[in-house]
Design an enzyme around this catalytic site. Structure first.
Site, PDB file in Angstrom:
ATOM      1  N   SER A 101      17.789   8.007  71.285  1.00  0.00           N
ATOM      2  CA  SER A 101      19.004   8.710  71.414  1.00  0.00           C
ATOM      3  C   SER A 101      19.614   8.233  72.812  1.00  0.00           C
ATOM      4  O   SER A 101      20.000   7.075  73.140  1.00  0.00           O
ATOM      5  CB  SER A 101      19.182  10.010  71.025  1.00  0.00           C
ATOM      6  OG  SER A 101      20.314  10.539  70.857  1.00  0.00           O
ATOM      7  N   ASP A 144      21.977   6.874  59.802  1.00  0.00           N
ATOM      8  CA  ASP A 144      22.275   7.800  60.838  1.00  0.00           C
ATOM      9  C   ASP A 144      23.767   8.252  60.910  1.00  0.00           C
ATOM     10  O   ASP A 144      24.632   7.647  61.382  1.00  0.00           O
ATOM     11  CB  ASP A 144      21.891   6.762  62.264  1.00  0.00           C
ATOM     12  CG  ASP A 144      21.691   7.873  63.430  1.00  0.00           C
ATOM     13  OD1 ASP A 144      22.346   9.085  63.736  1.00  0.00           O
ATOM     14  OD2 ASP A 144      21.063   7.700  64.299  1.00  0.00           O
ATOM     15  N   HIS A 194      19.374  10.265  61.932  1.00  0.00           N
ATOM     16  CA  HIS A 194      18.990   9.957  63.591  1.00  0.00           C
ATOM     17  C   HIS A 194      17.718  10.488  63.841  1.00  0.00           C
ATOM     18  O   HIS A 194      16.893   9.917  64.853  1.00  0.00           O
ATOM     19  CB  HIS A 194      19.620  10.889  64.447  1.00  0.00           C
ATOM     20  CG  HIS A 194      19.993  10.608  65.932  1.00  0.00           C
ATOM     21  ND1 HIS A 194      20.140   9.276  66.412  1.00  0.00           N
ATOM     22  CD2 HIS A 194      19.546  11.453  67.095  1.00  0.00           C
ATOM     23  CE1 HIS A 194      20.219   9.631  67.351  1.00  0.00           C
ATOM     24  NE2 HIS A 194      19.852  10.637  68.088  1.00  0.00           N
TER      25      HIS A 194
END
EC number: 3.4.14.5
Length: 907
Positions: free
Chosen positions: A751, A828, A861
């Site tokens: 991330s 995502d 994610h």
């Protein structure tokens, strides 16, 4: 097939195969502890080549051919076959002296060996997380250990609940066996044998029948009078914090249930909430709000225009993710006469399509002829600079059945307002509203009177002018009611404030006072404060970093700012979490590390009746850890440009400073985050250090949290510059250490950590780091959501140069690294796949090919769909080993193998 080995590969092998062989020898000898005498055990260790240093493959040397050593030992020229020669007296005397010295030395070595306990198996020693070296031997940590939950600490989930008459020290417990499915227990009776008679049973069984349908609860919420229980069943997930379910009202006296909406019991409800008076439930279905008064079967519809672009009482995607971290935007007043809620209009918010190629999250069957097309879910997702949802605070008068709003003269414009917190001021019919502008650097606290339908701004702060930083989203503001007999003349509230560059807590009283009483101060910060307010004793509880930014400890202070004391006496070094009972008389203390975690409930300083009960000691985990060779944890700080940065270095077991180790840097680096702390945590990084034998370093650079606003806010407007700079600076420090192989440095993150991995490789250009692994990275902050991004970067319209600098664009610099890896989930909904795809396009245009890519269909994610999460870490492991073994370096100069004539091979 055998091939020529490069020198670097041989060095890598010394950290893999050879060390495994050495440790297996140690394991074999240590396994005999229970079956042989101490003396023979000592002799075995002394004679063991892996311990006495006579192994043929000596550490720190190149490989030595075994035949050569054998030839050296039995060379004809060493006199082995010569006739014996008599020894003169002088020589004999010296031999006696040498012999006695050897025996004495052996005896001293034996004493030292026994005293040091090196002969002991590691499982006989207590776990010491701060040990500087590894003694004994144990099993290696495996990936299955890490991802199979073997290192998870057991924790009891304690939910404090206030009694119907304000009783303190009560726990709400589920699945208590014979005592019932849902019970309320006084903590003072917990664990006292057969105490079921002392418990209040709310639900006897784990299921109940409604009109022939079996209802199995997912979540339960008791009413304040303990007469009803709101039950959720058949939950279906939506986004990270939200979903839908069926809701029921369970009657405690009769142990029976009924639908929340008798006329629509199969309707999917998004949110439901009991009133403080236990007499009504407000809920949202299909984005409209409804009210059910429990003395009637009737359901009253509060709003009617809710739909796909207009939400009532629940947040949209961006507010759920970035503001509330939850699914509720509904707040009952304490007297139950009013309901505050958000009206969210996202009609102007652009749509982003998320594609699902394998699954169909909607649950809908495709139309005939469309079976082979992916399911597409269109999300209203405001990217940086794009239109935000328009959010307004509205109220519902329960008695008048009327929806209304309260206007504020100096309020932010609709397109420049974020509403981040709503707090009812007790039974005063007043409400505190916390708002910021879109870029989150101007704060307004608004006080509204819903009975008079008036409001005013009582506090304004401009942090952009103060230090150039931002306001974090918070939902910890706590109302403190007036109690003149107890020293509180006026109503007030406690809030997080900025004091001399650090986050602290202040007490504002009366409600419209903008000058607080300081409850904490110093060069440290409070964390999610306050934790609880004990109104009876005028005491505030909070958790802070006062002892160390890497630790957490609980404290108490009086409302006048005096009498600060630690809740856990003599707590020492550690990371503590504290959950306080409704009245503040008791606290669940969870010790998170660095040692084996434990839990206990104690009486607080305001409670004169001393109490302590251990809930969890994690003895099973302690035994498991003792049997493993754990990484050596080295906490320290480094100086980068005058800033002190926290660092955690994980060293392999049996670390040897004379060896050269490769180093993996793991980081997240996001604003106000923290990775370097003293929690007990055995993760992929621990596996890399303990099993693969690499050093793993984590640096919390500038921009991260809990070290003050000067260090934190310097990154604003230019994300990635200082974060990458600090990782490179730290890597140079480690590269200069004598035990580090400076040619084998890698960095990875997920991330924001993935973004900073790429930014570091871009900024470094292969000078320090040779390898990088980025998972689900942001590559252009214009692609990320507005509320998060603009808090740290401003709007793109106001900071175009900053966005350009933060974007991963210098692909020529990326080409100078040996190799890098990118992985991303195709579905995502948070960091869109668009980030990776646009970077790949830049790489293609520049002809850059020194990278690998792995994408995961239908994964969000977190990358979990269809075994994807384990594949992520297997890939990281395999890719890293190949990097440090020099395989990726060979790819740069790969040549086709010359072909051999098949006829020659047959000969």
């Amino acid at each position: 097939m055998p091939r020529q080995r490069a020198p670097k590969e041989e060095e890598a092998e010394l950290l893999t195969k050879q060390e495994r062989s050495t440790r297996s020898s140690e394991d074999a000898s240590d396994a005999s502890v229970s079956s042989i005498s101490t003396t023979s055990l000592v002799l075995e260790h002394i004679n063991n080549p892996a311990i006495n240093g006579t192994s043929r493959s000596r550490r720190g040397e190149k490989y030595t051919d075994e035949d050569d050593e054998a030839q050296e030992a039995f060379d004809v020229e060493d006199g082995r076959y010569k006739a014996p020669v008599a020894v003169d007296k002088k020589t004999r005397r010296w031999l006696w002296i040498v012999g006695i010295a050897c025996v004495t030395g052996w005896a001293l070595a034996l004493v030292f060996f026994l005293m040091s306990g090196s002969y002991k198996h590691v499982s006989t020693r207590p776990h010491d997380p701060l040990a500087s070296s590894t003694k004994g031997s144990g099993k290696k940590i495996t990936m299955d250990d890490v991802f199979g939950g073997s290192f998870y600490a057991q924790q009891q989930s304690v939910k404090w609940i206030a009694g119907p008459n304000g009783e303190d020290g009560l726990l709400l417990e589920k699945n208590t066996g014979n005592a019932g499915y849902l019970v309320v227990e006084d903590i003072r009776n917990k664990g006292d044998g057969d105490s079921s008679a002392k418990k209040t049973k709310l639900m006897q069984k784990s299921s109940f029948d409604v009109d022939g349908k079996l209802v199995r609860p997912n979540e339960v919420w008791p009413s304040k009078d303990f007469k009803k229980v709101l039950v959720q069943s058949d939950f279906e997930k939506n986004w990270r914090h939200s979903g839908t379910g069926k809701y029921w009202i369970f009657d405690v006296a009769t142990q029976t249930g009924e639908p929340l909406d008798p006329e629509n019991q199969d309707g999917r409800v998004q949110l439901a909430s009991l009133s403080p008076q236990s007499d009504a439930v407000v809920f949202t279905r299909d984005n409209n709000m409804y009210l059910r008064k429990l003395d009637s079967k009737e359901v009253i519809q509060i709003t009617r225009d809710g739909g796909s672009e207009l939400f009532y009482g629940i947040p949209d995607w961006v507010y759920e993710e970035e503001v509330f971290q939850g699914n509720s935007a509904t707040w009952w007043s304490e007297d139950g006469k009013y309901i505050a809620f958000l009206r969210t209009d996202e009609s102007t918010v652009p749509t982003y399509p998320v594609q699902y190629f394998v699954s169909r999250p909607s649950g809908n069957k495709p139309k005939a002829g469309e079976e082979n097309y992916p399911e597409v879910r269109n999300i209203k997702y405001p990217k940086a600079g794009a239109p935000n949802p328009i959010v307004a605070l509205q109220f519902y008068d329960v008695e008048k059945a009327e929806v209304f709003s309260v206007e504020i003269e100096d309020d932010f414009r609709d397109n420049n307002r974020l509403i981040t917190e709503i707090v009812w001021a007790g039974k005063t019919k007043q409400v505190l509203v916390r708002e910021t502008n879109r870029e989150s650097d101007i704060l307004k606290v608004v006080l509204m009177d819903v009975e008079k339908r008036t409001g005013k701004t009582v506090r304004t702060e401009n942090v952009a002018e103060l230090d150039g930083g931002w306001f974090e989203v918070s939902q910890k503001t706590t109302f403190v009611p007036a109690d003149p007999d107890n020293g509180r003349k006026d109503d007030g509230y406690i809030d997080t404030i900025i004091h001399e560059g650090y986050d602290h807590i202040g007490y504002f009283t009366p409600l419209d006072n903008d000058k607080p009483v300081l409850l904490s101060q110093g060069e440290w910060e409070v964390v999610d404060a306050p934790s609880r307010v004990d109104l009876k004793n005028n005491m505030v509880y909070y958790v802070s970093t006062e002892k160390s930014s890497m630790e957490r400890h609980a404290y108490s202070v009086f409302l006048n700012g005096t009498g600060t004391s630690e809740v856990v006496e003599n707590s020492g070094s550690g990371y503590y979490e504290a959950s306080f009972s409704a009245g503040g008389s008791y606290a669940l203390i969870t010790y998170q590390g660095p040692g084996i975690p434990w839990q206990k409930i104690i009486s607080t300083p305001s409670n004169k009746d001393k109490f302590e009960k251990v809930l969890e000691e994690n003895k099973h985990l302690d035994r498991f850890v003792r049997e493993r060779e754990m990484p050596i944890l080295n906490y320290q700080t480094i100086d980068v440009d005058g800033f002190k940065l926290n660092v955690l270095e994980r060293r392999p077991p049996h670390f040897n400073e004379k060896k050269k180790y490769p180093v993996l840097f793991y980081q997240y680096s996001g604003p106000n985050s923290q990775e370097v702390n003293k929690k007990f945590h055995v993760d992929f990084q621990a596996y890399v250090a303990a099993n693969l034998g690499y050093i793993v370093v984590t640096v919390d650079g500038r921009g991260t949290g809990f070290l003050g606003r000067k260090l934190r806010c310097i990154t604003r407007g230019n994300l990635g510059y200082y974060e990458a700079h600090d990782q490179i600076a730290a890597a140079k420090i480690w590269a200069s250490k004598k035990y580090v192989d400076a040619d084998r440095l890698a960095i990875w993150g997920w991330s924001f950590g993935g973004f900073n991995t790429l930014k570091t490789l871009e900024q470094d250009g292969g000078q320090t780091f040779k390898y990088g692994m980025a998972v689900a990275p942001v590559t252009d902050w214009r692609y990320y959501d507005s509320i998060y991004t603009e808090r740290f970067m401003h709007m793109p319209q106001n900071n175009a140069a900053g966005y350009d600098n933060s974007t991963i664009t210098d692909v020529a610099s990326l080409a100078k690294n040996t190799r890098f890896l990118i992985m991303h989930g195709v579905a995502d909904d948070n960091v869109h796949m668009q980030n990776t795809l646009t970077l790949l396009d830049r790489l293609d245009l520049a002809g850059v090919e020194n990278y690998d890519v792995h994408v995961f269909p239908d994964s969000d994610h977190s990358i979990y769909f269809h075994n994807a999460n384990r594949i992520v870490y297997d890939k990281l492991r395999w890719w890293l080993i190949n990097a440090f073994n020099g395989e990726w370096a060979k790819i740069k100069t790969a040549e086709p193998k010359s072909q051999v004539d098949a006829r020659l091979e047959r000969r």
